[in-house]
Scaffold this active site. Structure first.
Site, PDB file in Angstrom:
ATOM      1  N   SER A 129       0.838  -1.201   0.000  1.00  0.00           N
ATOM      2  CA  SER A 129       0.000   0.000   0.000  1.00  0.00           C
ATOM      3  C   SER A 129       0.870   1.247   0.000  1.00  0.00           C
ATOM      4  O   SER A 129       1.962   1.267   0.587  1.00  0.00           O
ATOM      5  CB  SER A 129      -0.859  -0.008   1.274  1.00  0.00           C
ATOM      6  N   TYR A 154      -1.741  -1.178  10.810  1.00  0.00           N
ATOM      7  CA  TYR A 154      -1.994  -1.664   9.440  1.00  0.00           C
ATOM      8  C   TYR A 154      -0.815  -1.314   8.533  1.00  0.00           C
ATOM      9  O   TYR A 154      -0.249  -2.181   7.851  1.00  0.00           O
ATOM     10  CB  TYR A 154      -3.292  -1.063   8.879  1.00  0.00           C
ATOM     11  N   LYS A 158       2.210  -3.805   6.679  1.00  0.00           N
ATOM     12  CA  LYS A 158       2.578  -3.867   5.256  1.00  0.00           C
ATOM     13  C   LYS A 158       4.077  -3.656   5.088  1.00  0.00           C
ATOM     14  O   LYS A 158       4.726  -4.337   4.293  1.00  0.00           O
ATOM     15  CB  LYS A 158       1.805  -2.810   4.458  1.00  0.00           C
TER      16      LYS A 158
HETATM   17  P1  NAD Z   1     -10.972  -7.272   1.145  1.00  0.00           P
HETATM   18  O1  NAD Z   1     -11.162  -7.273   2.608  1.00  0.00           O
HETATM   19  O2  NAD Z   1     -12.146  -7.036   0.273  1.00  0.00           O
HETATM   20  O3  NAD Z   1     -10.303  -8.666   0.699  1.00  0.00           O
HETATM   21  C1  NAD Z   1      -9.427  -9.387   1.530  1.00  0.00           C
HETATM   22  C2  NAD Z   1      -9.881 -10.832   1.484  1.00  0.00           C
HETATM   23  O4  NAD Z   1      -9.001 -11.607   2.291  1.00  0.00           O
HETATM   24  C3  NAD Z   1     -11.298 -11.040   2.037  1.00  0.00           C
HETATM   25  O5  NAD Z   1     -12.020 -11.846   1.134  1.00  0.00           O
HETATM   26  C4  NAD Z   1     -11.071 -11.767   3.369  1.00  0.00           C
HETATM   27  O6  NAD Z   1     -12.140 -12.623   3.667  1.00  0.00           O
HETATM   28  C5  NAD Z   1      -9.772 -12.507   3.082  1.00  0.00           C
HETATM   29  N1  NAD Z   1      -8.961 -12.811   4.257  1.00  0.00           N
HETATM   30  C6  NAD Z   1      -8.593 -11.960   5.256  1.00  0.00           C
HETATM   31  N2  NAD Z   1      -7.807 -12.620   6.130  1.00  0.00           N
HETATM   32  C7  NAD Z   1      -7.659 -13.880   5.675  1.00  0.00           C
HETATM   33  C8  NAD Z   1      -6.962 -15.023   6.128  1.00  0.00           C
HETATM   34  N3  NAD Z   1      -6.242 -14.983   7.249  1.00  0.00           N
HETATM   35  N4  NAD Z   1      -7.037 -16.164   5.425  1.00  0.00           N
HETATM   36  C9  NAD Z   1      -7.765 -16.213   4.271  1.00  0.00           C
HETATM   37  N5  NAD Z   1      -8.453 -15.170   3.791  1.00  0.00           N
HETATM   38  C10 NAD Z   1      -8.397 -14.020   4.482  1.00  0.00           C
HETATM   39  O7  NAD Z   1      -9.805  -6.230   0.824  1.00  0.00           O
HETATM   40  P2  NAD Z   1      -9.308  -5.648  -0.558  1.00  0.00           P
HETATM   41  O8  NAD Z   1      -9.693  -4.225  -0.636  1.00  0.00           O
HETATM   42  O9  NAD Z   1      -9.669  -6.563  -1.663  1.00  0.00           O
HETATM   43  O10 NAD Z   1      -7.735  -5.678  -0.289  1.00  0.00           O
HETATM   44  C11 NAD Z   1      -6.924  -6.765  -0.732  1.00  0.00           C
HETATM   45  C12 NAD Z   1      -5.501  -6.508  -0.262  1.00  0.00           C
HETATM   46  O11 NAD Z   1      -5.050  -5.267  -0.783  1.00  0.00           O
HETATM   47  C13 NAD Z   1      -5.350  -6.428   1.258  1.00  0.00           C
HETATM   48  O12 NAD Z   1      -4.137  -7.048   1.617  1.00  0.00           O
HETATM   49  C14 NAD Z   1      -5.263  -4.926   1.510  1.00  0.00           C
HETATM   50  O13 NAD Z   1      -4.526  -4.627   2.668  1.00  0.00           O
HETATM   51  C15 NAD Z   1      -4.540  -4.453   0.260  1.00  0.00           C
HETATM   52  N6  NAD Z   1      -4.818  -3.042  -0.055  1.00  0.00           N
HETATM   53  C16 NAD Z   1      -6.099  -2.639  -0.236  1.00  0.00           C
HETATM   54  C17 NAD Z   1      -6.361  -1.296  -0.491  1.00  0.00           C
HETATM   55  C18 NAD Z   1      -7.785  -0.804  -0.665  1.00  0.00           C
HETATM   56  O14 NAD Z   1      -8.005   0.406  -0.577  1.00  0.00           O
HETATM   57  N7  NAD Z   1      -8.767  -1.660  -0.924  1.00  0.00           N
HETATM   58  C19 NAD Z   1      -5.305  -0.380  -0.583  1.00  0.00           C
HETATM   59  C20 NAD Z   1      -3.998  -0.845  -0.411  1.00  0.00           C
HETATM   60  C21 NAD Z   1      -3.765  -2.194  -0.145  1.00  0.00           C
END
Ligand code: NAD
Ligand code: UDP
Length: 352
Positions: A129, A154, A158
Protein backbone atom coordinates in the site's frame (compact mmCIF):
# COMPACT_ATOMS: atom_id res chain seq x y z
CA UNK A 1 -3.33 -10.76 -21.99
CA UNK A 2 -2.12 -14.39 -22.02
CA UNK A 3 0.16 -15.52 -19.19
CA UNK A 4 2.77 -18.27 -19.29
CA UNK A 5 2.26 -18.97 -15.57
CA UNK A 6 -0.87 -21.13 -15.68
CA UNK A 7 -1.96 -22.13 -12.18
CA UNK A 8 -2.35 -19.26 -9.77
CA UNK A 9 -3.25 -19.33 -6.09
CA UNK A 10 -5.21 -16.20 -5.15
CA UNK A 11 -5.37 -15.69 -1.40
CA UNK A 12 -8.20 -13.38 -0.40
CA UNK A 13 -9.74 -13.99 -3.82
CA UNK A 14 -13.33 -13.54 -2.63
CA UNK A 15 -12.62 -9.94 -1.56
CA UNK A 16 -12.90 -6.69 -3.47
CA UNK A 17 -9.61 -6.65 -5.38
CA UNK A 18 -9.03 -10.42 -5.29
CA UNK A 19 -12.35 -11.18 -7.00
CA UNK A 20 -11.52 -8.81 -9.86
CA UNK A 21 -8.07 -10.42 -10.08
CA UNK A 22 -9.55 -13.92 -10.14
CA UNK A 23 -11.76 -12.90 -13.06
CA UNK A 24 -8.86 -11.32 -14.96
CA UNK A 25 -6.84 -14.53 -14.47
CA UNK A 26 -9.69 -16.68 -15.78
CA UNK A 27 -9.94 -14.36 -18.76
CA UNK A 28 -6.18 -14.71 -19.29
CA UNK A 29 -6.60 -18.48 -19.53
CA UNK A 30 -5.20 -19.35 -16.09
CA UNK A 31 -6.48 -21.96 -13.69
CA UNK A 32 -7.41 -20.19 -10.47
CA UNK A 33 -7.40 -21.53 -6.92
CA UNK A 34 -8.89 -19.12 -4.38
CA UNK A 35 -8.09 -19.48 -0.69
CA UNK A 36 -10.26 -17.28 1.50
CA UNK A 37 -11.67 -17.55 5.02
CA UNK A 38 -14.56 -15.21 4.07
CA UNK A 39 -13.92 -13.01 7.13
CA UNK A 40 -14.63 -9.94 4.99
CA UNK A 41 -16.31 -11.34 1.91
CA UNK A 42 -18.93 -13.65 0.51
CA UNK A 43 -18.79 -16.75 -1.65
CA UNK A 44 -21.34 -15.08 -3.89
CA UNK A 45 -18.55 -12.95 -5.36
CA UNK A 46 -16.85 -16.10 -6.61
CA UNK A 47 -20.07 -17.46 -8.10
CA UNK A 48 -20.30 -14.24 -10.07
CA UNK A 49 -16.63 -14.37 -11.06
CA UNK A 50 -17.14 -17.88 -12.45
CA UNK A 51 -20.26 -16.72 -14.27
CA UNK A 52 -18.48 -13.73 -15.82
CA UNK A 53 -15.37 -15.77 -16.61
CA UNK A 54 -17.40 -18.51 -18.24
CA UNK A 55 -15.68 -21.28 -16.31
CA UNK A 56 -15.20 -22.64 -12.85
CA UNK A 57 -12.53 -21.75 -10.37
CA UNK A 58 -11.39 -23.78 -7.44
CA UNK A 59 -12.41 -22.39 -4.05
CA UNK A 60 -10.79 -23.51 -0.80
CA UNK A 61 -12.46 -22.20 2.35
CA UNK A 62 -9.70 -21.67 4.87
CA UNK A 63 -7.13 -19.48 6.47
CA UNK A 64 -3.80 -18.41 5.07
CA UNK A 65 -2.29 -18.98 8.53
CA UNK A 66 -3.19 -22.68 8.34
CA UNK A 67 0.14 -24.28 7.35
CA UNK A 68 -1.29 -27.78 6.88
CA UNK A 69 -3.96 -26.48 4.56
CA UNK A 70 -1.38 -24.51 2.56
CA UNK A 71 0.81 -27.57 2.23
CA UNK A 72 -2.09 -29.63 0.93
CA UNK A 73 -3.00 -26.92 -1.60
CA UNK A 74 0.57 -26.76 -2.92
CA UNK A 75 0.80 -30.57 -2.96
CA UNK A 76 -2.48 -31.03 -4.87
CA UNK A 77 -2.79 -28.08 -7.22
CA UNK A 78 0.62 -27.64 -8.88
CA UNK A 79 0.63 -23.90 -8.29
CA UNK A 80 3.00 -21.76 -10.39
CA UNK A 81 2.61 -18.42 -8.57
CA UNK A 82 0.67 -16.72 -5.79
CA UNK A 83 -1.25 -13.44 -5.70
CA UNK A 84 -1.51 -12.68 -1.99
CA UNK A 85 -4.45 -10.38 -1.19
CA UNK A 86 -5.60 -12.00 2.07
CA UNK A 87 -5.34 -9.66 5.02
CA UNK A 88 -7.11 -7.14 7.19
CA UNK A 89 -7.25 -3.59 5.86
CA UNK A 90 -8.93 -1.15 8.22
CA UNK A 91 -6.53 1.49 9.54
CA UNK A 92 -8.84 2.48 12.42
CA UNK A 93 -9.51 -1.10 13.48
CA UNK A 94 -5.79 -1.84 13.46
CA UNK A 95 -5.17 0.85 16.08
CA UNK A 96 -7.66 -0.81 18.45
CA UNK A 97 -6.61 -4.38 17.67
CA UNK A 98 -2.96 -4.43 16.59
CA UNK A 99 -2.37 -8.09 17.42
CA UNK A 100 -5.06 -9.20 14.97
CA UNK A 101 -3.38 -7.15 12.26
CA UNK A 102 0.14 -8.43 12.93
CA UNK A 103 -1.17 -11.98 13.23
CA UNK A 104 -3.20 -11.90 10.03
CA UNK A 105 -1.04 -9.71 7.82
CA UNK A 106 2.46 -10.53 9.05
CA UNK A 107 2.14 -14.10 10.36
CA UNK A 108 -0.21 -14.98 7.51
CA UNK A 109 2.36 -13.93 4.92
CA UNK A 110 5.14 -15.72 6.83
CA UNK A 111 3.21 -18.98 6.85
CA UNK A 112 2.44 -18.56 3.17
CA UNK A 113 6.10 -18.02 2.32
CA UNK A 114 7.17 -21.04 4.39
CA UNK A 115 4.69 -23.26 2.57
CA UNK A 116 5.71 -21.79 -0.79
CA UNK A 117 9.37 -22.41 -0.03
CA UNK A 118 8.69 -26.01 1.01
CA UNK A 119 6.73 -26.57 -2.20
CA UNK A 120 9.32 -24.87 -4.41
CA UNK A 121 6.85 -22.16 -5.51
CA UNK A 122 8.77 -18.90 -5.41
CA UNK A 123 6.81 -16.38 -7.44
CA UNK A 124 4.76 -14.07 -5.24
CA UNK A 125 2.83 -10.85 -5.77
CA UNK A 126 2.07 -9.09 -2.49
CA UNK A 127 -0.62 -6.43 -1.94
CA UNK A 128 1.22 -3.55 -0.35
CA UNK A 129 0.00 0.00 0.00
CA UNK A 130 1.05 3.59 -0.58
CA UNK A 131 0.45 3.94 3.15
CA UNK A 132 4.07 2.72 3.63
CA UNK A 133 5.22 6.17 2.44
CA UNK A 134 3.74 7.75 5.58
CA UNK A 135 3.33 11.49 5.09
CA UNK A 136 5.61 12.18 2.11
CA UNK A 137 7.06 15.65 1.66
CA UNK A 138 7.20 15.68 -2.12
CA UNK A 139 4.78 14.71 -4.84
CA UNK A 140 4.60 12.53 -6.81
CA UNK A 141 5.75 9.61 -4.69
CA UNK A 142 8.21 7.29 -6.40
CA UNK A 143 9.37 3.87 -5.25
CA UNK A 144 12.61 5.58 -4.19
CA UNK A 145 10.76 7.90 -1.79
CA UNK A 146 11.74 6.82 1.72
CA UNK A 147 9.11 4.86 3.57
CA UNK A 148 7.61 7.03 6.25
CA UNK A 149 7.19 6.90 9.96
CA UNK A 150 3.92 5.05 10.15
CA UNK A 151 1.25 5.89 12.66
CA UNK A 152 -0.82 2.72 12.64
CA UNK A 153 -0.39 -1.07 12.85
CA UNK A 154 -1.99 -1.66 9.44
CA UNK A 155 0.66 0.40 7.67
CA UNK A 156 3.42 -1.09 9.78
CA UNK A 157 2.22 -4.60 8.99
CA UNK A 158 2.58 -3.87 5.26
CA UNK A 159 6.06 -2.42 5.70
CA UNK A 160 7.23 -5.32 7.90
CA UNK A 161 6.06 -7.78 5.26
CA UNK A 162 7.84 -5.85 2.52
CA UNK A 163 11.03 -5.92 4.59
CA UNK A 164 10.99 -9.65 5.29
CA UNK A 165 10.11 -10.39 1.66
CA UNK A 166 13.18 -8.42 0.65
CA UNK A 167 15.29 -10.43 3.13
CA UNK A 168 13.87 -13.63 1.69
CA UNK A 169 14.75 -12.63 -1.87
CA UNK A 170 18.28 -11.72 -0.79
CA UNK A 171 18.69 -15.05 0.99
CA UNK A 172 17.71 -17.15 -2.04
CA UNK A 173 17.85 -15.85 -5.58
CA UNK A 174 15.25 -18.33 -6.78
CA UNK A 175 12.55 -16.06 -5.34
CA UNK A 176 10.76 -13.58 -7.64
CA UNK A 177 8.66 -11.21 -5.56
CA UNK A 178 6.62 -8.13 -6.37
CA UNK A 179 5.33 -5.76 -3.70
CA UNK A 180 2.69 -3.65 -5.40
CA UNK A 181 2.01 -0.40 -3.60
CA UNK A 182 -1.61 0.43 -4.31
CA UNK A 183 -2.82 3.99 -4.22
CA UNK A 184 -6.63 4.28 -3.84
CA UNK A 185 -8.48 1.46 -5.63
CA UNK A 186 -12.07 2.33 -6.60
CA UNK A 187 -14.70 1.32 -9.15
CA UNK A 188 -15.95 -2.10 -10.11
CA UNK A 189 -16.28 -4.49 -13.02
CA UNK A 190 -18.35 -2.94 -15.81
CA UNK A 191 -21.03 -5.66 -15.49
CA UNK A 192 -21.99 -4.31 -12.06
CA UNK A 193 -21.89 -7.88 -10.76
CA UNK A 194 -18.76 -7.67 -8.62
CA UNK A 195 -17.53 -4.74 -6.55
CA UNK A 196 -16.57 -3.49 -3.11
CA UNK A 197 -18.83 -4.71 -0.31
CA UNK A 198 -17.62 -3.28 3.00
CA UNK A 199 -19.27 -4.60 6.14
CA UNK A 200 -20.87 -1.95 8.38
CA UNK A 201 -20.25 1.76 7.92
CA UNK A 202 -17.57 2.23 5.26
CA UNK A 203 -14.27 3.86 6.18
CA UNK A 204 -13.19 4.69 2.65
CA UNK A 205 -14.45 7.60 0.60
CA UNK A 206 -16.00 5.88 -2.42
CA UNK A 207 -18.04 3.24 -0.58
CA UNK A 208 -19.25 5.97 1.77
CA UNK A 209 -20.33 8.28 -1.07
CA UNK A 210 -22.00 5.35 -2.84
CA UNK A 211 -24.07 4.54 0.24
CA UNK A 212 -25.09 8.19 0.61
CA UNK A 213 -26.18 8.11 -3.05
CA UNK A 214 -28.49 5.11 -2.50
CA UNK A 215 -29.90 6.66 0.67
CA UNK A 216 -28.36 4.25 3.19
CA UNK A 217 -26.38 7.09 4.78
CA UNK A 218 -27.59 10.68 5.15
CA UNK A 219 -24.54 12.69 4.25
CA UNK A 220 -20.79 12.49 3.78
CA UNK A 221 -18.48 13.96 6.39
CA UNK A 222 -15.59 15.56 4.51
CA UNK A 223 -12.59 15.18 6.79
CA UNK A 224 -10.89 18.57 6.73
CA UNK A 225 -11.48 21.64 4.57
CA UNK A 226 -8.34 23.45 5.63
CA UNK A 227 -5.53 21.52 3.94
CA UNK A 228 -3.19 23.52 1.72
CA UNK A 229 -4.65 21.89 -1.42
CA UNK A 230 -6.52 23.55 -4.29
CA UNK A 231 -9.88 23.45 -2.48
CA UNK A 232 -8.81 22.67 1.09
CA UNK A 233 -9.76 18.97 1.01
CA UNK A 234 -7.43 15.96 0.89
CA UNK A 235 -6.02 14.79 -2.43
CA UNK A 236 -5.52 11.12 -3.41
CA UNK A 237 -4.64 9.07 -6.47
CA UNK A 238 -7.78 7.04 -7.23
CA UNK A 239 -7.21 4.07 -9.53
CA UNK A 240 -9.81 1.88 -11.23
CA UNK A 241 -9.72 -1.64 -9.79
CA UNK A 242 -9.53 -3.11 -13.31
CA UNK A 243 -6.38 -1.09 -14.05
CA UNK A 244 -4.97 -2.17 -10.69
CA UNK A 245 -5.66 -5.80 -11.46
CA UNK A 246 -4.10 -5.50 -14.90
CA UNK A 247 -0.97 -4.30 -13.09
CA UNK A 248 -0.93 -7.64 -11.22
CA UNK A 249 -1.00 -9.60 -14.45
CA UNK A 250 1.85 -7.47 -15.81
CA UNK A 251 3.78 -8.10 -12.58
CA UNK A 252 3.20 -11.86 -12.86
CA UNK A 253 4.41 -11.72 -16.43
CA UNK A 254 7.52 -9.79 -15.39
CA UNK A 255 8.30 -12.21 -12.54
CA UNK A 256 8.78 -15.01 -15.06
CA UNK A 257 12.11 -13.52 -16.05
CA UNK A 258 12.96 -11.40 -13.07
CA UNK A 259 14.38 -12.64 -9.78
CA UNK A 260 14.63 -10.73 -6.53
CA UNK A 261 12.41 -8.29 -4.70
CA UNK A 262 10.66 -5.64 -6.78
CA UNK A 263 8.50 -2.72 -5.76
CA UNK A 264 6.06 -1.06 -8.13
CA UNK A 265 3.60 1.76 -7.47
CA UNK A 266 0.14 1.15 -8.90
CA UNK A 267 -1.52 4.53 -9.28
CA UNK A 268 -2.58 6.84 -12.08
CA UNK A 269 -0.16 9.66 -11.29
CA UNK A 270 -3.03 12.10 -10.86
CA UNK A 271 -4.56 13.41 -7.65
CA UNK A 272 -8.18 14.45 -7.03
CA UNK A 273 -9.61 16.24 -4.02
CA UNK A 274 -12.56 14.99 -1.99
CA UNK A 275 -14.75 17.75 -3.44
CA UNK A 276 -13.71 16.80 -6.97
CA UNK A 277 -14.65 13.19 -6.25
CA UNK A 278 -18.05 14.27 -4.93
CA UNK A 279 -18.71 16.29 -8.13
CA UNK A 280 -17.58 13.45 -10.38
CA UNK A 281 -19.80 10.98 -8.52
CA UNK A 282 -22.77 13.35 -8.77
CA UNK A 283 -22.20 13.60 -12.54
CA UNK A 284 -21.98 9.82 -12.89
CA UNK A 285 -24.99 8.99 -10.73
CA UNK A 286 -27.29 11.93 -11.32
CA UNK A 287 -27.77 11.99 -7.53
CA UNK A 288 -26.77 14.78 -5.23
CA UNK A 289 -24.35 13.94 -2.41
CA UNK A 290 -25.04 16.04 0.67
CA UNK A 291 -21.86 16.67 2.65
CA UNK A 292 -20.55 18.57 5.66
CA UNK A 293 -16.98 19.68 6.19
CA UNK A 294 -15.85 18.38 9.58
CA UNK A 295 -12.46 18.38 11.35
CA UNK A 296 -9.61 16.39 9.87
CA UNK A 297 -9.49 12.65 10.52
CA UNK A 298 -6.62 11.70 12.80
CA UNK A 299 -3.67 10.24 10.90
CA UNK A 300 -4.83 11.52 7.48
CA UNK A 301 -2.30 13.11 5.17
CA UNK A 302 -2.84 16.14 2.96
CA UNK A 303 -2.08 14.60 -0.41
CA UNK A 304 -0.62 11.57 -2.11
CA UNK A 305 -0.22 10.57 -5.73
CA UNK A 306 2.05 8.20 -7.56
CA UNK A 307 5.04 8.54 -9.77
CA UNK A 308 4.15 5.85 -12.31
CA UNK A 309 7.36 5.87 -14.36
CA UNK A 310 8.89 2.68 -12.89
CA UNK A 311 5.81 0.54 -13.58
CA UNK A 312 5.62 1.95 -17.09
CA UNK A 313 9.30 1.29 -17.81
CA UNK A 314 9.55 -2.14 -16.21
CA UNK A 315 6.05 -3.59 -16.52
CA UNK A 316 4.85 -1.65 -19.59
CA UNK A 317 1.82 -0.94 -17.44
CA UNK A 318 -0.15 2.26 -17.19
CA UNK A 319 -3.64 2.98 -15.84
CA UNK A 320 -5.96 3.83 -18.72
CA UNK A 321 -9.33 4.45 -17.07
CA UNK A 322 -10.27 8.00 -16.12
CA UNK A 323 -12.19 9.41 -13.18
CA UNK A 324 -15.60 9.36 -14.90
CA UNK A 325 -15.30 5.65 -15.69
CA UNK A 326 -14.29 4.95 -12.08
CA UNK A 327 -17.38 6.77 -10.79
CA UNK A 328 -19.79 5.28 -13.36
CA UNK A 329 -18.63 1.77 -12.52
CA UNK A 330 -18.73 2.39 -8.77
CA UNK A 331 -22.28 3.71 -9.12
CA UNK A 332 -23.45 0.82 -11.34
CA UNK A 333 -22.23 -1.69 -8.76
CA UNK A 334 -23.81 0.18 -5.83
CA UNK A 335 -27.14 0.86 -7.54
CA UNK A 336 -27.52 -2.76 -8.72
CA UNK A 337 -26.41 -4.14 -5.34
CA UNK A 338 -27.53 -1.65 -2.69
CA UNK A 339 -26.88 -4.28 -0.02
CA UNK A 340 -23.75 -5.67 -1.58
CA UNK A 341 -23.72 -9.42 -2.05
CA UNK A 342 -26.31 -9.98 0.66
CA UNK A 343 -29.34 -9.34 -1.48
CA UNK A 344 -28.29 -10.76 -4.78
CA UNK A 345 -29.88 -9.73 -8.05
CA UNK A 346 -30.13 -12.40 -10.71
CA UNK A 347 -26.62 -13.25 -11.77
CA UNK A 348 -27.41 -12.54 -15.38
CA UNK A 349 -28.81 -9.05 -14.76
CA UNK A 350 -26.73 -6.51 -16.61
CA UNK A 351 -24.12 -8.88 -17.94
CA UNK A 352 -22.86 -7.39 -21.18
P1 NAD B 1 -10.97 -7.27 1.14
O1 NAD B 1 -11.16 -7.27 2.61
O2 NAD B 1 -12.15 -7.04 0.27
O3 NAD B 1 -10.30 -8.67 0.70
C1 NAD B 1 -9.43 -9.39 1.53
C2 NAD B 1 -9.88 -10.83 1.48
O4 NAD B 1 -9.00 -11.61 2.29
C3 NAD B 1 -11.30 -11.04 2.04
O5 NAD B 1 -12.02 -11.85 1.13
C4 NAD B 1 -11.07 -11.77 3.37
O6 NAD B 1 -12.14 -12.62 3.67
C5 NAD B 1 -9.77 -12.51 3.08
N1 NAD B 1 -8.96 -12.81 4.26
C6 NAD B 1 -8.59 -11.96 5.26
N2 NAD B 1 -7.81 -12.62 6.13
C7 NAD B 1 -7.66 -13.88 5.68
C8 NAD B 1 -6.96 -15.02 6.13
N3 NAD B 1 -6.24 -14.98 7.25
N4 NAD B 1 -7.04 -16.16 5.42
C9 NAD B 1 -7.77 -16.21 4.27
N5 NAD B 1 -8.45 -15.17 3.79
C10 NAD B 1 -8.40 -14.02 4.48
O7 NAD B 1 -9.80 -6.23 0.82
P2 NAD B 1 -9.31 -5.65 -0.56
O8 NAD B 1 -9.69 -4.22 -0.64
O9 NAD B 1 -9.67 -6.56 -1.66
O10 NAD B 1 -7.74 -5.68 -0.29
C11 NAD B 1 -6.92 -6.76 -0.73
C12 NAD B 1 -5.50 -6.51 -0.26
O11 NAD B 1 -5.05 -5.27 -0.78
C13 NAD B 1 -5.35 -6.43 1.26
O12 NAD B 1 -4.14 -7.05 1.62
C14 NAD B 1 -5.26 -4.93 1.51
O13 NAD B 1 -4.53 -4.63 2.67
C15 NAD B 1 -4.54 -4.45 0.26
N6 NAD B 1 -4.82 -3.04 -0.06
C16 NAD B 1 -6.10 -2.64 -0.24
C17 NAD B 1 -6.36 -1.30 -0.49
C18 NAD B 1 -7.78 -0.80 -0.67
O14 NAD B 1 -8.01 0.41 -0.58
N7 NAD B 1 -8.77 -1.66 -0.92
C19 NAD B 1 -5.31 -0.38 -0.58
C20 NAD B 1 -4.00 -0.85 -0.41
C21 NAD B 1 -3.76 -2.19 -0.15
N1 UDP C 1 -12.59 10.99 3.35
C1 UDP C 1 -13.59 11.84 3.75
N2 UDP C 1 -14.72 11.29 4.31
C2 UDP C 1 -14.89 9.95 4.47
C3 UDP C 1 -13.84 9.09 4.05
C4 UDP C 1 -12.70 9.66 3.51
O1 UDP C 1 -13.49 13.05 3.62
O2 UDP C 1 -15.93 9.52 4.99
C5 UDP C 1 -11.38 11.57 2.74
C6 UDP C 1 -10.09 11.28 3.47
O3 UDP C 1 -9.87 12.28 4.46
C7 UDP C 1 -9.06 11.31 2.34
C8 UDP C 1 -9.85 10.76 1.15
O4 UDP C 1 -11.22 10.96 1.46
O5 UDP C 1 -8.68 12.64 2.05
C9 UDP C 1 -9.61 9.28 0.88
O6 UDP C 1 -9.86 8.58 2.08
P1 UDP C 1 -9.86 6.98 2.14
O7 UDP C 1 -10.14 6.58 3.55
O8 UDP C 1 -10.76 6.45 1.08
O9 UDP C 1 -8.38 6.59 1.69
P2 UDP C 1 -6.96 6.92 2.41
O10 UDP C 1 -7.17 7.99 3.41
O11 UDP C 1 -6.54 5.64 2.99
O12 UDP C 1 -6.09 7.38 1.28
Amino acid sequence: MQLKLRRILVTGGAGYIGSHAALALLEAGCDVVVLDNLCNSSKESLARVAHLGGRALNFVLGDVRDSDLLRSIFADKEIDAVLHFAGLKSVGESVGNPLAYYDNNVSGTLKLCEAMSDAGVRKLVFSSSATVYGDPHEMPVSEATPTGSLTNPYGRSKLIVEQFLQDLAISDDRWSIAALRYFNPVGAHSSGLIGEDPGGIPNNLLPYISQVAVGKLDFLSVFGGDYSTRDGTGVRDYIHVLDLVHGHLCALDALQNRAGFNIWNLGTGRGYSVLEIISAFERASGRSIPYKIVPRRQGDIKECWADTAKALAELKWVAVRGLDEMMIDAWRWQSLNPNGYHKAPSRTDSVK
